[in-house]
Scaffold this motif. Structure first.
Motif, mmCIF file in Angstrom:
data_model
loop_
_atom_site.group_PDB
_atom_site.id
_atom_site.type_symbol
_atom_site.label_atom_id
_atom_site.label_comp_id
_atom_site.label_asym_id
_atom_site.label_seq_id
_atom_site.Cartn_x
_atom_site.Cartn_y
_atom_site.Cartn_z
ATOM 1 N N ARG A 39 0.813 -1.221 0.000
ATOM 2 C CA ARG A 39 0.000 0.000 0.000
ATOM 3 C C ARG A 39 0.843 1.267 0.000
ATOM 4 N NH1 ARG A 39 -5.477 -0.233 2.861
ATOM 5 N NH2 ARG A 39 -6.265 -2.314 2.429
ATOM 6 N N ASP A 40 2.137 1.121 0.329
ATOM 7 C CA ASP A 40 2.995 2.307 0.434
ATOM 8 C C ASP A 40 3.581 2.635 -0.945
ATOM 9 O OD1 ASP A 40 4.410 4.404 1.364
ATOM 10 O OD2 ASP A 40 5.689 3.266 2.728
ATOM 11 N N GLN A 41 2.748 3.168 -1.818
ATOM 12 C CA GLN A 41 3.160 3.554 -3.164
ATOM 13 C C GLN A 41 2.780 5.011 -3.369
ATOM 14 O OE1 GLN A 41 2.020 0.893 -6.420
ATOM 15 N NE2 GLN A 41 1.512 -0.668 -4.940
ATOM 16 N N PRO A 42 3.524 5.723 -4.217
ATOM 17 C CA PRO A 42 3.190 7.145 -4.412
ATOM 18 C C PRO A 42 1.798 7.309 -5.014
ATOM 19 C CG PRO A 42 5.311 6.616 -5.427
ATOM 20 C CD PRO A 42 4.697 5.326 -5.000
ATOM 21 N N MET A 43 1.347 6.299 -5.747
ATOM 22 C CA MET A 43 0.046 6.409 -6.397
ATOM 23 C C MET A 43 -0.641 5.052 -6.330
ATOM 24 S SD MET A 43 0.195 8.598 -9.864
ATOM 25 C CE MET A 43 -1.074 8.097 -10.987
ATOM 26 N N LYS A 44 -1.951 5.048 -6.288
ATOM 27 C CA LYS A 44 -2.719 3.807 -6.280
ATOM 28 C C LYS A 44 -2.444 3.072 -7.601
ATOM 29 C CE LYS A 44 -7.556 2.764 -5.194
ATOM 30 N NZ LYS A 44 -8.273 2.445 -6.427
ATOM 31 N N PRO A 45 -2.275 1.742 -7.566
ATOM 32 C CA PRO A 45 -1.926 1.030 -8.809
ATOM 33 C C PRO A 45 -2.906 1.296 -9.964
ATOM 34 C CG PRO A 45 -1.751 -0.452 -6.932
ATOM 35 C CD PRO A 45 -2.272 0.842 -6.403
ATOM 36 N N LEU A 46 -4.203 1.401 -9.658
ATOM 37 C CA LEU A 46 -5.168 1.632 -10.728
ATOM 38 C C LEU A 46 -4.946 3.010 -11.365
ATOM 39 C CD1 LEU A 46 -7.605 0.704 -12.344
ATOM 40 C CD2 LEU A 46 -9.088 1.555 -10.539
ATOM 41 N N ASP A 47 -4.621 3.999 -10.530
ATOM 42 C CA ASP A 47 -4.349 5.338 -11.065
ATOM 43 C C ASP A 47 -3.055 5.333 -11.879
ATOM 44 O OD1 ASP A 47 -6.626 6.552 -10.018
ATOM 45 O OD2 ASP A 47 -5.695 6.736 -8.057
ATOM 46 N N THR A 48 -2.083 4.534 -11.442
ATOM 47 C CA THR A 48 -0.852 4.392 -12.216
ATOM 48 C C THR A 48 -1.187 3.826 -13.597
ATOM 49 O OG1 THR A 48 0.355 3.952 -10.168
ATOM 50 C CG2 THR A 48 1.438 3.323 -12.219
ATOM 51 N N ALA A 49 -2.009 2.782 -13.617
ATOM 52 C CA ALA A 49 -2.404 2.178 -14.900
ATOM 53 C C ALA A 49 -3.062 3.216 -15.797
ATOM 54 C CB ALA A 49 -3.352 1.006 -14.651
ATOM 55 N N LEU A 50 -3.993 3.976 -15.227
ATOM 56 C CA LEU A 50 -4.710 4.982 -16.015
ATOM 57 C C LEU A 50 -3.771 6.077 -16.506
ATOM 58 C CD1 LEU A 50 -7.827 5.426 -16.725
ATOM 59 C CD2 LEU A 50 -7.222 3.433 -15.371
ATOM 60 N N PHE A 51 -2.873 6.511 -15.616
ATOM 61 C CA PHE A 51 -1.917 7.544 -16.013
ATOM 62 C C PHE A 51 -1.151 7.111 -17.252
ATOM 63 C CE2 PHE A 51 2.268 9.359 -16.313
ATOM 64 C CZ PHE A 51 2.021 10.710 -16.161
ATOM 65 N N TRP A 52 -0.657 5.873 -17.236
ATOM 66 C CA TRP A 52 0.205 5.435 -18.343
ATOM 67 C C TRP A 52 -0.581 5.137 -19.613
ATOM 68 C CZ3 TRP A 52 4.978 6.775 -18.566
ATOM 69 C CH2 TRP A 52 5.663 7.032 -17.383
ATOM 70 N N ILE A 53 -1.829 4.687 -19.466
ATOM 71 C CA ILE A 53 -2.657 4.501 -20.663
ATOM 72 C C ILE A 53 -2.870 5.864 -21.326
ATOM 73 C CG2 ILE A 53 -4.968 3.894 -21.490
ATOM 74 C CD1 ILE A 53 -5.061 1.733 -19.285
ATOM 75 N N GLU A 54 -3.185 6.858 -20.504
ATOM 76 C CA GLU A 54 -3.412 8.202 -21.051
ATOM 77 C C GLU A 54 -2.107 8.812 -21.555
ATOM 78 O OE1 GLU A 54 -5.532 10.358 -18.028
ATOM 79 O OE2 GLU A 54 -7.451 9.449 -18.592
ATOM 80 N N PHE A 55 -0.993 8.483 -20.903
ATOM 81 C CA PHE A 55 0.315 8.948 -21.368
ATOM 82 C C PHE A 55 0.546 8.482 -22.810
ATOM 83 C CE2 PHE A 55 4.827 8.458 -22.130
ATOM 84 C CZ PHE A 55 5.413 9.550 -21.523
ATOM 85 N N VAL A 56 0.271 7.206 -23.062
ATOM 86 C CA VAL A 56 0.470 6.664 -24.409
ATOM 87 C C VAL A 56 -0.477 7.351 -25.404
ATOM 88 C CG1 VAL A 56 0.351 4.574 -25.835
ATOM 89 C CG2 VAL A 56 1.398 4.481 -23.577
ATOM 90 N N MET A 57 -1.678 7.677 -24.957
ATOM 91 C CA MET A 57 -2.612 8.395 -25.843
ATOM 92 C C MET A 57 -2.103 9.809 -26.122
ATOM 93 S SD MET A 57 -6.536 7.399 -25.174
ATOM 94 C CE MET A 57 -6.778 6.936 -23.480
ATOM 95 N N ARG A 58 -1.668 10.497 -25.057
ATOM 96 C CA ARG A 58 -1.188 11.883 -25.203
ATOM 97 C C ARG A 58 -0.020 11.961 -26.174
ATOM 98 N NH1 ARG A 58 -2.346 12.417 -19.660
ATOM 99 N NH2 ARG A 58 -0.298 11.805 -18.902
ATOM 100 N N HIS A 59 0.914 10.999 -26.061
ATOM 101 C CA HIS A 59 2.147 11.082 -26.851
ATOM 102 C C HIS A 59 2.132 10.139 -28.058
ATOM 103 C CE1 HIS A 59 3.838 13.661 -23.756
ATOM 104 N NE2 HIS A 59 3.396 12.813 -22.853
ATOM 105 N N LYS A 60 0.964 9.547 -28.316
ATOM 106 C CA LYS A 60 0.791 8.625 -29.447
ATOM 107 C C LYS A 60 1.846 7.517 -29.447
ATOM 108 C CE LYS A 60 -1.333 12.360 -32.066
ATOM 109 N NZ LYS A 60 -2.597 12.165 -31.289
ATOM 110 N N GLY A 61 2.057 6.925 -28.306
ATOM 111 C CA GLY A 61 3.034 5.837 -28.152
ATOM 112 C C GLY A 61 3.994 6.152 -27.024
ATOM 113 N N ALA A 62 4.943 5.258 -26.827
ATOM 114 C CA ALA A 62 5.965 5.488 -25.794
ATOM 115 C C ALA A 62 7.276 4.880 -26.271
ATOM 116 C CB ALA A 62 5.523 4.890 -24.462
#
Lengths: 524, 524
Positions: B447-470
Motif C-alpha cells: 500500500r505504500d506507493q506514491p500512487m494507487k496502482p489503478l491510477d498508475t495504470a490509467l496515467f500510463w494509458i493516457e500517457f500513451v494516448m497523449r504522446h501517441k506511443g511510448a
C-alpha cells in the motif's frame, strides 16, 4: 471523479506521520554536490535531520549551513578541485594535439591511472576513518536511520555497511562506471558504455568497440579498483564481503537520469529514476540581465557556458567563438573566463556567472551553447531549449550524443572548429525548426510524470526509512558466484550428460558392430 | 510544505484537458476479464470511449454494458469456459492419481498440447477476422487512439499492428509464458519459471530444473506457437515481422504483479507494475453475512474458496475439510459446489458465491483458505490476511510459494491431505503470530506507493494516448538477430583474432626454431 486525490491524501497523511528521520549523507564534491544539495534541502524542509560528512579541504560543501550539520574529517578527500582541474586541463591538452587512436588510448590509460590514484587516496582516507574510533562511535551513537551516498567515491557505501544502516544511493557513477553496470543486466549489443560515444543502435564495429571498452573497464575495476579496498573491506566488514557486492546490496538507487535522456535499457526494481530533479521553473532575472535579453527583440537570445571545470579557453578559440557570435542578430550571454576576446561583438555580454536555470526558462531564449555536463543538459531538456554542443571531456560527448540522436541539438568538434563552422552550426539549430520542436517534445515527455522527480526521490528515501530498508526490491543474485549467475555450471552439466549419452550410444553401436563382426568371423 | 500537491495539480489539470480518447480493448475471458473490467470502468469514468471486442460465445464479457460498447465477433473464441473447465478437471484427475515424475511430464505434455490447440483455434479466429473486410474497415474508420489488450491470446497484439495503433498490454502472460520472459533479460539462475514452483534462491538441481523447463517452454513457443501464426503474420503484417517481436514492440506493459508479490528480477523501462489494482477497501457485508461473522466473537472467522474453475470436490476430500473446520472455534464461510458434506459443523456456512473482497477486508477475518489464483492472493496481500494454500493447477502453486517463502502463509498438498493435516495447518497459521505479522508487513509495503496502482495504470494509458506511443521507453534490441543481441558475432570475431595472433606467434616460434635447427645442423 479522479481517485488519485484520495490515495495521495492517505499517502501524505502517512508520510507526515513519519517522525523526522536522521540521515547521514556522504556526498561527492563538485557538480555532484549541486544535486545532493537539492535533496538535502528538501529532506530538511520535510523535517529530517541531515548530517553531511565532508573533508576539511572541501571546495563546495560548506561547513555551516541552515540545512544540515556538517561532520568534518581532517583528512584529504583525494577528490579536490586542483587535482580535477589539472586533470581536465591535461586531458584538454592531449585532445587538442590531435585525436589519433594512439592519443585516445594514451588518454584512456592516463584516465585509468588517475582513477586508480583517486581510489588509493580514498582508501587511505577510509583507513584514517576506521582508525578514528571516537568518530566511528559518534556515528554509531547518533542512531541514524539511513545513509544517503553518492557512490562515485565509495566512502558512504563502505561506512553504511559497517554501521549496518539502510543505504540509498544518489547515483550517476559507481566505481564500475555508469551506475547501471553495477546492478542491472546490460547487453552490450545495445547498451553503450560511457566514453564510447555510441548510441543504442550500433554497427558491428561499434558493438566490437563497446565490448572492448567494457572488457577494459572491467579489467580496470577488478585489477585496480576493487583490490585497493580489499584489505580494508576484509578487516572491517569481514572476509566474506566483496567490494562490488557492497554496491549491489544497496537498498535503493536514485538514478540521476530518465529515459527521455538515457537510451532504454534493462533496469532493476530498486532503481528509481529521478533525472532532472534539480530543475525548477525559472525565477525572474536580475534587472540588468532582463534589460539585456529584452533588448534582443524578436530575435531572442543565446547563452553559452562550458561549465565550472574548464579554465581559460585558448585566445584563438575564444576569438573564433566571439567573431561568430558577433555576426548573429541574437543577443548572447557568455560565461567566459580570461581576457576579453578581440573580436567580441556588441551583442555579446561576458559574465563570470549566470543564473543558468532562469535564463534557460526565459521566454526569449533561443539556444544553449553547452559543454554537455549532465546538469546543463537536463536543464535544457526541462526548459525545452535546443543545444549546440561543444563537448570537451568525460561523459560530455556521450550526454550530447543523446541530444543529437533525438534531433534536439548538434555537436560541433571544438578542437577542429573555426568561426565559420561554429556560425553555421548555430544558424542551423536556430533556423531549422525541427531542433526546437524535438527538444520541446523531450521536454513534454520529461515533464509528463505522475510525480515531480524530486518528490519521487523524497518519497523513496522516506520509504526506506519507514520500512528500514527495501530488501524486497533487491535481488540477492549478487551472492551467486559468476558461473552460477550465468548458469555456466548447469550448461556444463547438461553438456556432460549429453556427451555421456552420446558416448554410451557410440559405445553400444561399437559393441554391436564388434559382436556382428565376431559372429561373421565365426560363421565364416 | 509538501510539493507533490502542486505537481499533481498540474498533472491533473493536464490530464483532464485530454480529450476523451477512443480505446479498443481485446480482453481475455474468465478471471482475466475481472481485471480488465476494472480498468475499463475507470477509463469510462475518465471520459474515454471504450469498445470491447468479444466473441458470441463469451461467458463473462457481456454484450451490453454502461461502460463500453461491445463489438461481437460471430466466431468461436477458442478459449471458452467448457474447454477450460474440462482441461482443469482433467489436470486434477491426473494430479490425484499420484505425482510421479512421469505423471508430471505427461501433464506438461498435455498442457503443451492444449496450448497448441488454443493457438490453432485463435489463429483460425484471426483468419476469419482478416477475411471480414467490413469489420476491419469499421475498426479503421473508428480512428481509435489506442489498443488495450491482454496478450495471453494474441488477437489484440496482431490487430494493433495491423491497425498501426499504439499498444498497451494489460498482462500477466504472453504466448511465451510469464510476461517478463517476452521482454526483459531473465537470468535463469534467480528468475524461476512459472510451473517450476521455485523461488529466487535455488540449489544447483533447482537451477537445472529451471533451465530445462525454460528450454522446453522456448521449444514449445518457437516450434508450436509461433509457427501457427506465421502464415497470418506474413500475409497481413508483412514478411519482415516476426510473431515474438509483435509483443516486444508494444508501447507499454501494465504488469499485473508488483515486487511485494513477485521476486525481484530485471525489468524494462516500459513495464509499469500495477499488481493489485483491482483491490479496494471493503464495503459493508450483506446483513446475514455480517450477523454470521459477528457471531464468531473474539475468535473471528475464516473464508475458503477454490476459485471459479474448479467443479465439485470429491466427497471424501470435502468431508475431511468440513470435519477439520468443525473442530475450530472460528466461524467459517466456505464457497462450496456440490453436496453438503456429512461432517459439516454448525460453525460452517456453505455459500455459492461470496463478496470475497469485503470479507477479506472485514475486521474479524483471521484466515483465507485459498487455491492461489492471482486475484485472490493479491486481495489477501492488500487486506493483510494470512493464507492456508491448497493449490491445484496452473500458476497457483507458484503464487502460493511467493506467500509461503515470505512467511505469510502455508501450503498444504490437497492431494495427500486429510482432516488432521488440514486442521494442523490451519491451527499453525492461526496461532503462530508471525504469519499474520508477515502478511501485514506485505500489505503495508504494497500500500505504500506514491500512487494507487489503478491510477498508475490509467496515467500510463493516457500517457500513451497523449504522446501517441511510448517509443522512448522501448528498446529496439528485439530487431537484432539473436547472435548479435548476445554479442556472439563479436565474441567469435575476437576469438578468431586471438587465434590468428596465437597462430602467428606459434608460426614465428616454429620458424625461429627451424632456423636455429638449420644453423645448428650447418654448424655441426
Amino acid at each position: 471523479m479522479y481517485r488519485p486525490w484520495i490515495w495521495i491524501t492517505v499517502c501524505l497523511l502517512c508520510a507526515t506521520m513519519i517522525y523526522g528521520g536522521k540521515v547521514l549523507v556522504f556526498p561527492v564534491d563538485g557538480s555532484h554536490w549541486v544535486n545532493m544539495k537539492v535533496i538535502i534541502e528538501d529532506l530538511h524542509a520535510r523535517g529530517h535531520q541531515v548530517s553531511v560528512v565532508r573533508t576539511s579541504d572541501s571546495w563546495y560543501i560548506k561547513e555551516t549551513s541552515p540545512f544540515y550539520t556538517s561532520i568534518t574529517l581532517e583528512t584529504e578527500s583525494g577528490f579536490d578541485e586542483d587535482t580535477l582541474t589539472t586533470f581536465v586541463s591535461h586531458m584538454l591538452e592531449i585532445q587538442r594535439t590531435g585525436k589519433s587512436a594512439w592519443m585516445l588510448f594514451k588518454l584512456a590509460m592516463e584516465e585509468a591511472q588517475e582513477t586508480a590514484e583517486l581510489h588509493k587516496k580514498t582508501n587511505k582516507m577510509l583507513e584514517q576513518i576506521f582508525e578514528n574510533k571516537d568518530f566511528l562511535r559518534s556515528l554509531q551513537d547518533a542512531k541514524y536511520d539511513l545513509v544517503l551516498a553518492d557512490p562515485f567515491i565509495p566512502v558512504g557505501v563502505i561506512l553504511a555497511h559497517y554501521l549496518k544502516l539502510p543505504l540509498v544511493l544518489n547515483v550517476r557513477w559507481t566505481s564500475q562506471g555508469e551506475g547501471h553496470f553495477s546492478i542491472a543486466p546490460s547487453p552490450l549489443s545495445y547498451v553503450p558504455l560511457t566514453g564510447t560515444v555510441l548510441s543504442d543502435k550500433m554497427s558491428f564495429l561499434e558493438r566490437l568497440l563497446n565490448v572492448i571498452v567494457f572488457c577494459f573497464t572491467e579489467y580496470q575495476f577488478t585489477q585496480h579498483v576493487s583490490p585497493t579496498y580489499k584489505g580494508l573491506v576484509d578487516k572491517y566488514l569481514g572476509p566474506d564481503k566483496d567490494f562490488a557486492s557492497l554496491f549491489q546490496a544497496a537498498d535503493l538507487w536514485l538514478m540521476r537520469v530518465d529515459f527521455v535522456f538515457e537510451f532504454p535499457r534493462p533496469t532493476m526494481p530498486n532503481v528509481v529514476y529521478v533525472g532532472g530533479f534539480q530543475c525548477k521553473p525559472a525565477k525572474p532575472l536580475p534587472e540588468h540581465l532582463e534589460e539585456f535579453v529584452q533588448s534582443s527583440g524578436e530575435h531572442g537570445f543565446i547563452i553559452m557556458s562550458l561549465g565550472t571545470l574548464i579554465g581559460e579557453l585558448p585566445h584563438d578559440l575564444a576569438d573564433e567563438i566571439a567573431a561568430a557570435f558577433a555576426k548573429l542578430p541574437q543577443k548572447v550571454i557568455w560565461r567566459h573566463k580570461g581576457d576579453r576576446p578581440a573580436t567580441l561583438g556588441n551583442n555579446t555580454l561576458l559574465v563570470d556567472w549566470m543564473p543558468q536555470n532562469d535564463l534557460l526558462g526565459h521566454s526569449k531564449i533561443k539556444l544553449f551553447v553547452a559543454h554537455g555536463g549532465t546538469n546543463g543538459v537536463q536543464e535544457a531538456i526541462y526548459h525545452g531549449v535546443p543545444i549546440v554542443g561543444l563537448p570537451l571531456i568525460l561523459d560530455q560527448p556521450d550526454n550530447l550524443l543523446r541530444i543529437e540522436v533525438r534531433g534536439a541539438g548538434k555537436i560541433i568538434d571544438i578542437f577542429s572548429m573555426n568561426e565559420d563552422i561554429f556560425f553555421q552550426g548555430i544558424q542551423e539549430v536556430l533556423n531549422e525548426p525541427s531542433y526546437r520542436m524535438n527538444m520541446q517534445r523531450l521536454s513534454r515527455l520529461h515533464r509528463d510524470q505522475p510525480m515531480k522527480p524530486l518528490d519521487t526521490a523524497l518519497f523513496w528515501i522516506e520509504f526506506v526509512m519507514r520500512h528500514k530498508g527495501a530488501a524486497h526490491l533487491r535481488t540477492e543474485s549478487y551472492r551467486l558466484p559468476w558461473y552460477s549467475y550465468h548458469s555456466v555450471d548447469v550448461i556444463l552439466f547438461l553438456l556432460t550428460i549429453a556427451l555421456l549419452i552420446l558416448l554410451f550410444f557410440a559405445g553400444l553401436v561399437w559393441f554391436c558392430f564388434r559382436l556382428c563382426l565376431k559372429r561373421k568371423v565365426k560363421s565364416d
